[in-house]
Design an enzyme around this catalytic site. Sequence first.
Site, short mmCIF file in Angstrom:
data_model
loop_
_atom_site.label_atom_id
_atom_site.label_comp_id
_atom_site.label_asym_id
_atom_site.label_seq_id
_atom_site.Cartn_x
_atom_site.Cartn_y
_atom_site.Cartn_z
N LYS A 144 -5.78 4.96 8.18
CA LYS A 144 -4.62 5.70 7.67
C LYS A 144 -4.88 7.20 7.64
CE LYS A 144 -2.69 1.80 5.20
NZ LYS A 144 -2.22 1.23 3.92
N SER A 181 0.79 -1.23 0.00
CA SER A 181 0.00 0.00 0.00
C SER A 181 0.83 1.29 0.00
CB SER A 181 -0.96 0.02 1.20
OG SER A 181 -0.26 0.04 2.41
#
Length: 344
Positions: A278, A233
Site C-alpha cells: 500500500k 482496511s
Amino acid sequence: MKNKLTAVAFIFLLVITASSFIKLPYYVMKPGDAHELAPIVKVTGGNKAEGTLMLTTIKMGEATPISYAIAHWLDYEEIVPIDNVRSPHETDQEYNIRQKYLMDNSQQQAIQVAFDAAGKPYKYIYEGVYVLSVFPGMPAEGIIQAGDRITVVDGKNIESSKQFTDYVQAKQPGDEITIQFVRDGEEKKKKIALKSFSNNRNKAGIGISLTDQKRLISTPEVQLKTESIGGPSAGLMFSLEIYNQLTEQDITKGRKIAGTGTIDSDGKVGRIGGIEQKVVAADRAGAEIFFAPNDEITPELKRNNPDIEPNYNEAVKMAKEIGTDMKIIPVKTFNDALDYLLAS
C-alpha cells in the site's frame, strides 16, 4: 525436425496453460491502487475539498505455479500462505462474502466515528444474524449459505447473535428448530435438526459462524460506492473523508493524503495486511502523506510470529526502500490523524 519442434512447442504451451489453472495453497499479494475517496463517498450536501484523501488497496489472488514463480522475481510482490488469509474450511465464496461484510461494517463504523467527531446524529437498526460461513458436515450445510441473514427462530424475532447462540445451545442434539432467513431479498423458512459438534459432544448447533448485522441511518445521509473493494482496511480513510465533507474546515489543505487502517466505533485504528504494497501504491499515486497504524504487538502475536513489527515500522522501511519523499505518519486513533492534518 520441424514436426518435432512443433510438438515440443505445443507440449510446452499445454503445460503453461495447465499451470495457470492449478491452485497452490498460497496467495500472491502485490501493490494495488490509490483511489480518490471523493467520488466514492457522498455525504448529502457535503463540502468539497481542495486536496485529495485516498484509500489504498492491494491486488491479491490465489497462486498458480506461474504466478508463484513470478512473485519470487518481481519487486514488492509477496507470497502468503492460504491459512494466513482464509479461515479453516472457508470456501472462496465464503471468503469473498466475509470480505464484503467486513467492508460494509467498516463503512458503518467510519460513519459513526466521523459523525461523533462532527457532532451529527445517527442511529442503528438491528437487521438479524449474518452468516459468515457454514461448517462442512453440519446440519446447516445445503440449507444456509454465507451471506444469509437469519431473522426469526421458532417464531421469535432475533435481537442479537448471542441470543440466537444461547437459544440453540440450550437444546439437545436431534432437536429441531425452525429458522426464517433472507437471501438476496427473498424470505425463506426451513426446519433444521441440531447436531453435536465433533470437538464437543455435549454442545449442539447447526454449524454456522455468525455475527450481528446492523444498518446505520445518519442525518445527513452517507452513500459509499465500494462494489469492487473488500475488507476493513479503508476504515480510517473513510472516516476522514466523511468528516471532511461534514465540516466546513478543509483538512486536506490542498494536499494528496493516503493511508490505511481499520477503524472501530471508538475511533481506534487497527492493524492491516499488505502495508508495504500500500505504501508503494500511495507513492505511485503521488501522495504526500501516508497514515500507517501504529499498532501494539502483543506478547502472543510476538510468540506466534517473532519477526512481526507494527504496521508503522513496516511502512517506514518500505518508504526508505523505494526512496519516496512521502511522509509516513503513525496513528493509533482517528483523532491522531485528524489532529495531524489540522496542525500541519
